[in-house]
Design an enzyme around this catalytic site. Structure first.
Site, short mmCIF file in Angstrom:
data_model
loop_
_atom_site.label_atom_id
_atom_site.label_comp_id
_atom_site.label_asym_id
_atom_site.label_seq_id
_atom_site.Cartn_x
_atom_site.Cartn_y
_atom_site.Cartn_z
N ARG A 154 42.44 -7.25 -0.26
CA ARG A 154 41.07 -6.99 -0.70
C ARG A 154 41.13 -6.04 -1.90
O ARG A 154 42.12 -5.34 -2.10
CB ARG A 154 40.24 -6.37 0.42
CG ARG A 154 40.14 -7.27 1.67
CD ARG A 154 39.41 -6.55 2.78
NE ARG A 154 39.27 -7.39 3.98
CZ ARG A 154 40.17 -7.47 4.95
NH1 ARG A 154 41.28 -6.75 4.87
NH2 ARG A 154 39.97 -8.26 5.99
N LYS A 179 40.77 -3.19 6.55
CA LYS A 179 39.51 -3.39 7.25
C LYS A 179 39.75 -3.31 8.76
O LYS A 179 40.68 -3.91 9.28
CB LYS A 179 38.93 -4.76 6.89
CG LYS A 179 37.51 -4.98 7.39
CD LYS A 179 36.96 -6.28 6.87
CE LYS A 179 35.52 -6.50 7.30
NZ LYS A 179 34.96 -7.77 6.78
N HIS A 285 37.22 -10.81 -4.90
CA HIS A 285 37.41 -11.32 -3.53
C HIS A 285 37.66 -12.82 -3.52
O HIS A 285 38.27 -13.34 -2.57
CB HIS A 285 36.19 -10.99 -2.66
CG HIS A 285 36.51 -10.95 -1.20
ND1 HIS A 285 37.30 -9.98 -0.63
CD2 HIS A 285 36.17 -11.79 -0.20
CE1 HIS A 285 37.42 -10.22 0.68
NE2 HIS A 285 36.75 -11.31 0.96
N ARG A 288 41.25 -13.59 -3.08
CA ARG A 288 41.75 -13.56 -1.71
C ARG A 288 41.50 -14.91 -1.03
O ARG A 288 42.36 -15.43 -0.33
CB ARG A 288 41.06 -12.43 -0.94
CG ARG A 288 41.43 -12.32 0.54
CD ARG A 288 40.78 -11.06 1.12
NE ARG A 288 40.72 -11.05 2.56
CZ ARG A 288 41.69 -10.58 3.37
NH1 ARG A 288 42.80 -10.11 2.83
NH2 ARG A 288 41.54 -10.56 4.67
N HIS A 311 43.45 -10.70 9.66
CA HIS A 311 42.33 -11.16 10.48
C HIS A 311 42.62 -10.91 11.96
O HIS A 311 43.71 -11.22 12.44
CB HIS A 311 42.07 -12.65 10.27
CG HIS A 311 41.47 -12.96 8.94
ND1 HIS A 311 41.49 -14.24 8.40
CD2 HIS A 311 40.82 -12.19 8.04
CE1 HIS A 311 40.89 -14.22 7.22
NE2 HIS A 311 40.47 -13.00 6.98
N TYR A 320 39.10 -21.51 6.21
CA TYR A 320 39.73 -21.97 4.96
C TYR A 320 40.28 -23.38 5.07
O TYR A 320 40.55 -24.01 4.05
CB TYR A 320 40.85 -20.99 4.56
CG TYR A 320 40.32 -19.64 4.19
CD1 TYR A 320 39.77 -19.40 2.94
CD2 TYR A 320 40.34 -18.59 5.11
CE1 TYR A 320 39.27 -18.15 2.60
CE2 TYR A 320 39.84 -17.33 4.80
CZ TYR A 320 39.30 -17.13 3.54
OH TYR A 320 38.79 -15.90 3.21
#
Length: 338
Positions: A154, A179, A285, A288, A311, A320
């Site tokens: 990120r 995150k 972003h 990414r 994740h 994705y």
């Protein structure tokens, strides 16, 4: 946490000043720092609390309840047309005010509905578009953008990268406090080894000059700063992408050299995309998203990609698979079989 979004001017009554909300906001600021919220989240939450108080004519939040919270959130959605994520951020800020600052139990919490965030497919650049974008960038901005695409980091993870977390021999980068306050490891692209070493040499010169001028201390997480008071001046803790100028820390008032501002990179990407003739919405972003999609197209296991991205749930990574270069959901159109 999503960042605060600048809204149009509020109603005239919302600009009125009052001592009581300011005192309350000072208490909220302290509570946010006790709970180790980031500075950007702190500013966003304080702004929402102020708007909430002024929206209801400067009435004290203790005198308000579920109906008033719902009215404010409804006002944001219907009149200000904010997104669901922005509305949910306002909700989180108000609930933090009640629970952590006022110590008020929230039996009516279930009555305050959380906005449903729309599920949208991510914007993904093709490899050709990525090449066009990178060709329009050079210097530090070109290196930052290449690193974001080459590692899947990120924007803030890339800008907060410390010297000690770049492993040249192992060809890996350690992403700290990503995150969800999680650490992870991602790859260091071979093509970026030499440019990164050059960048570190320039950053070292800046750091040495700062030390000679009586500065050279970088921001550290509070616990580390207390445990290792001299660590902030060591080379390993410096940012890989330091700001060209020193600045005043808004919390402590200490003069430090921060990292490059995210707005600088966002603007550079937007202008480069325009010059490259890319018509898709393009932001840091998006790189990414493109990193993830291109890895999956290359046949890498989705669990591996999930770990590289950090994740928590593989279902987040699964989105994705819907934008792979195979048409809608990988289905061949009957028109192509005629």
């Amino acid at each position: 946490m999503p960042l605060s979004i600048r809204l149009p001017k509020m109603r005239p009554m919302e600009h009125q000043k009052t001592a009581r909300p300011l005192k309350l906001l000072a208490r909220m600021r302290e509570a946010l720092r006790v709970h180790h919220y980031s500075y950007r989240t702190e500013q966003a939450y304080l702004d929402w609390a102020r708007r909430y108080i002024l929206f209801h004519g400067k009435r004290h939040p203790k005198d308000l309840g579920a109906a008033e919270v719902a009215a404010f959130l409804s006002y944001l959605a219907t009149e200000r047309k904010v997104s669901a994520s922005t509305q949910n951020q306002a909700r989180a800020a108000i609930l933090f005010l009640y629970k952590q600052v006022l110590g008020v139990e929230l039996p009516w919490l279930s009555e305050v509905v959380q906005a449903k965030v729309s599920k949208r497919l991510p914007v993904v650049l093709t490899p050709r578009e990525v090449r066009l974008l990178l060709n329009e960038l050079s210097g530090t901005m070109g290196l930052v953008v290449s690193l974001l695409y080459g590692t899947g980091m990120r924007l803030m993870e890339g800008l907060r990268l410390r010297v000690k977390d770049v492993e040249f021999e192992r060809r890996e980068i350690v992403v700290r406090d990503g995150k969800g306050a999680k650490d992870r490891v991602t790859m260091l692209p071979e093509n970026l080894v030499a440019p990164l070493q050059d960048q570190l040499a320039r950053a070292k010169q800046l750091h040495d000059q700062d030390l000679a001028d009586g500065f050279g201390e970088v921001w550290l997480p509070e616990a580390l700063a207390v445990k290792y008071p001299k660590a902030g001046k060591t080379w390993g803790w410096q940012y890989v992408f330091p700001s060209p100028t020193r600045s005043l820390d808004p919390r402590s008032g200490v003069v430090r050299r921060h990292h490059i501002l995210p707005e600088t990179v966002q603007k550079a990407v937007k202008l480069a995309a325009s010059r490259a003739g890319i018509v898709k919405p393009c932001s840091p972003h998006v790189l990414r998203h493109s990193f993830t999609t291109h890895l999956l197209e290359s046949g890498y296991d989705i669990r591996t990609v999930q770990e590289l991205l950090g994740h928590s749930d593989v279902s987040t990574t699964m989105i994705y698979t819907h934008v792979l270069n195979r048409g809608g959901r990988g289905v061949i159109s009957p028109l192509d079989q005629i």
